[in-house]
Scaffold this motif. Structure first.
Motif, PDB file in Angstrom:
ATOM      1  N   ARG A  47      35.638  43.552  36.077  1.00 26.17           N
ATOM      2  CA  ARG A  47      36.808  43.938  36.874  1.00 26.17           C
ATOM      3  C   ARG A  47      37.910  42.897  36.779  1.00 26.17           C
ATOM      4  O   ARG A  47      39.089  43.233  36.746  1.00 26.17           O
ATOM      5  CB  ARG A  47      36.406  44.200  38.324  1.00 26.17           C
ATOM      6  N   THR A  48      37.531  41.628  36.719  1.00 26.82           N
ATOM      7  CA  THR A  48      38.558  40.585  36.639  1.00 26.82           C
ATOM      8  C   THR A  48      39.225  40.583  35.261  1.00 26.82           C
ATOM      9  O   THR A  48      40.436  40.427  35.151  1.00 26.82           O
ATOM     10  CB  THR A  48      37.961  39.209  36.961  1.00 26.82           C
ATOM     11  N   ALA A  49      38.435  40.797  34.221  1.00 28.31           N
ATOM     12  CA  ALA A  49      39.015  40.912  32.880  1.00 28.31           C
ATOM     13  C   ALA A  49      39.921  42.127  32.798  1.00 28.31           C
ATOM     14  O   ALA A  49      41.006  42.077  32.195  1.00 28.31           O
ATOM     15  CB  ALA A  49      37.907  40.993  31.837  1.00 28.31           C
ATOM     16  N   SER A  50      39.497  43.233  33.412  1.00 29.33           N
ATOM     17  CA  SER A  50      40.301  44.462  33.380  1.00 29.33           C
ATOM     18  C   SER A  50      41.661  44.242  34.023  1.00 29.33           C
ATOM     19  O   SER A  50      42.694  44.653  33.472  1.00 29.33           O
ATOM     20  CB  SER A  50      39.559  45.593  34.098  1.00 29.33           C
ATOM     21  N   ILE A  51      41.682  43.627  35.192  1.00 31.99           N
ATOM     22  CA  ILE A  51      42.951  43.384  35.877  1.00 31.99           C
ATOM     23  C   ILE A  51      43.865  42.509  35.036  1.00 31.99           C
ATOM     24  O   ILE A  51      45.062  42.787  34.876  1.00 31.99           O
ATOM     25  CB  ILE A  51      42.697  42.728  37.253  1.00 31.99           C
TER      26      ILE A  51
ATOM     27  N   HIS B 109      53.499  37.912  37.392  1.00 34.83           N
ATOM     28  CA  HIS B 109      52.206  38.093  36.729  1.00 34.83           C
ATOM     29  C   HIS B 109      51.145  38.355  37.794  1.00 34.83           C
ATOM     30  O   HIS B 109      51.305  37.986  38.960  1.00 34.83           O
ATOM     31  CB  HIS B 109      51.820  36.832  35.956  1.00 34.83           C
ATOM     32  N   VAL B 110      50.036  38.946  37.378  1.00 34.51           N
ATOM     33  CA  VAL B 110      48.848  39.018  38.222  1.00 34.51           C
ATOM     34  C   VAL B 110      47.632  38.871  37.313  1.00 34.51           C
ATOM     35  O   VAL B 110      47.634  39.345  36.166  1.00 34.51           O
ATOM     36  CB  VAL B 110      48.792  40.323  39.047  1.00 34.51           C
ATOM     37  N   ALA B 111      46.623  38.172  37.809  1.00 39.45           N
ATOM     38  CA  ALA B 111      45.384  37.987  37.049  1.00 39.45           C
ATOM     39  C   ALA B 111      44.256  37.841  38.060  1.00 39.45           C
ATOM     40  O   ALA B 111      44.485  37.669  39.257  1.00 39.45           O
ATOM     41  CB  ALA B 111      45.475  36.762  36.138  1.00 39.45           C
ATOM     42  N   ALA B 112      43.034  37.916  37.569  1.00 39.18           N
ATOM     43  CA  ALA B 112      41.878  37.848  38.459  1.00 39.18           C
ATOM     44  C   ALA B 112      40.757  37.066  37.791  1.00 39.18           C
ATOM     45  O   ALA B 112      40.636  37.041  36.564  1.00 39.18           O
ATOM     46  CB  ALA B 112      41.403  39.249  38.830  1.00 39.18           C
ATOM     47  N   VAL B 113      39.948  36.448  38.636  1.00 34.44           N
ATOM     48  CA  VAL B 113      38.815  35.674  38.126  1.00 34.44           C
ATOM     49  C   VAL B 113      37.704  35.690  39.168  1.00 34.44           C
ATOM     50  O   VAL B 113      37.968  35.832  40.368  1.00 34.44           O
ATOM     51  CB  VAL B 113      39.246  34.220  37.792  1.00 34.44           C
ATOM     52  N   SER B 114      36.489  35.577  38.696  1.00 36.84           N
ATOM     53  CA  SER B 114      35.353  35.515  39.606  1.00 36.84           C
ATOM     54  C   SER B 114      34.984  34.061  39.878  1.00 36.84           C
ATOM     55  O   SER B 114      35.246  33.164  39.070  1.00 36.84           O
ATOM     56  CB  SER B 114      34.140  36.243  39.013  1.00 36.84           C
ATOM     57  N   CYS B 115      34.400  33.837  41.030  1.00 34.56           N
ATOM     58  CA  CYS B 115      33.826  32.547  41.384  1.00 34.56           C
ATOM     59  C   CYS B 115      32.503  32.828  42.091  1.00 34.56           C
ATOM     60  O   CYS B 115      32.212  33.966  42.466  1.00 34.56           O
ATOM     61  CB  CYS B 115      34.747  31.749  42.309  1.00 34.56           C
TER      62      CYS B 115
END
Length: 237
Positions: A126-130, A158-164
Motif C-alpha cells: 500500500r505504501t509503494a502504491s501511494i 508531493h505525497v508518499a507513504a512508508v511503513s514502520c
C-alpha cells in the motif's frame, strides 16, 4: 539485526520508472525492494454521478494483487465476485492520499482513476502504491495541461507513504514481509512533501506500543518520506 541486514533507519532500494503503460495518460512502475507495483492513471471526461454539476473533479484508485504476486497463488477477486475488505480499505487509502494534495476544482468535472496492480509483493504494497500513484497522477495531469484540458497542474504538493514497525523491540523503517509478518507493531504513514500528515495506521500485533515508540516510528517515517519525495523529484528530472 534485521533479516535484510539494514539499519533500523534504512529503507529498501527504491526506484521509479515512468511511462511504462503505453496507453495510460500517466504511469509508473514503483519498486520498494522486492515489492513491485504498476500504477496507471486514466482520465475519464466526466465526474462520478454523485458529483455532477458541482464544478469539481475527483481522484480515486483501484488496487489489486496478481495471483502469483505472493509465495502461493491467491485467487483473483473477480473470480470470487467481490472485493475483500483489505482491498477496499487499501484502494480507499490510496484515493484519500492523492486527493489530499490535489485541488479538485482545478480538474473541472472530470475523474482520474489510478489503478495500482501489485506484480510482486514483499511487504509495503500500500505504501509503494501511494508513492508510485502520485507520479502516475502527476504525469496524467501534465498530459492534460499539455493538451489545454486544464490550465495548470492542480497538484499542491508531493505525497508518499512508508511503513514502520517495532521489530525485536526496536523501531524500524520500511518493513519487508519477513519483518512485517512477525513485528510487534505494524504502522503505515502517509505524509506530504511539506511534512503534513495525511493518515496514520498503527496496530499492535504481538504487544502494545507506547507513545514514545509511536513518536519514534513517526520520526522514522518523516525521514523515509523525505527520501521518497527526493526520489520522486529525481524521477521527474
Amino acid at each position: 539485526m534485521r533479516p535484510s541486514k539494514r539499519a533500523p533507519y534504512e529503507m529498501r532500494q527504491v526506484s521509479f520508472e515512468r511511462g511504462v503503460a503505453r496507453y495510460a495518460e500517466g504511469s509508473c512502475l514503483v519498486k520498494f525492494g522486492n515489492t513491485h507495483v504498476l500504477c496507471a492513471a486514466s482520465l475519464e471526461d466526466k465526474p462520478p454521478p454523485w458529483l455532477r454539476g458541482q464544478g469539481r473533479g475527483w481522484v480515486t484508485a483501484e488496487y489489486s494483487m496478481l495471483p502469483r504476486a505472493t509465495h502461493t497463488r491467491t485467487r483473483r477477486e473477480s473470480s470470487a465476485g467481490k472485493l475483500t475488505g483489505r482491498t477496499q480499505e487499501i484502494q480507499r487509502l490510496i484515493g484519500r492520499s492523492l486527493r489530499a494534495v490535489t485541488n479538485l476544482p482545478g480538474l473541472g468535472e472530470r475523474q482520474i482513476v489510478v489503478d495500482c496492480d501489485v506484480i510482486q509483493a514483499d511487504g509495503g504494497t500500500r505504501t509503494a502504491s501511494i508513492t508510485g500513484a502520485w507520479l502516475a497522477l502527476r504525469d496524467c495531469l501534465e498530459w492534460m495541461r499539455g493538451r489545454s484540458i486544464i490550465k495548470e497542474n492542480p497538484l499542491r504538493d508531493h505525497v508518499a507513504a512508508v511503513s514502520c514497525g517495532i521489530f525485536n523491540a526496536t523501531p524500524v523503517l520500511d518493513l519487508d514481509y519477513a519483518e512485517d509478518s512477525i513485528a510487534e507493531t505494524d504502522a503505515n504513514f502517509v505524509v506530504t512533501g511539506a511534512g503534513g500528515l495525511v493518515e496514520i495506521q498503527a496496530t499492535a500485533e504481538a504487544a502494545v506500543f507506547s507513545q514514545d515508540e509511536l513518536a519514534a516510528m513517526l520520526s522514522l517515517a518523516q525521514k523515509g518520506v523525505a527520501e521518497l519525495v527526493s526520489l520522486q523529484k529525481a524521477a521527474l528530472g
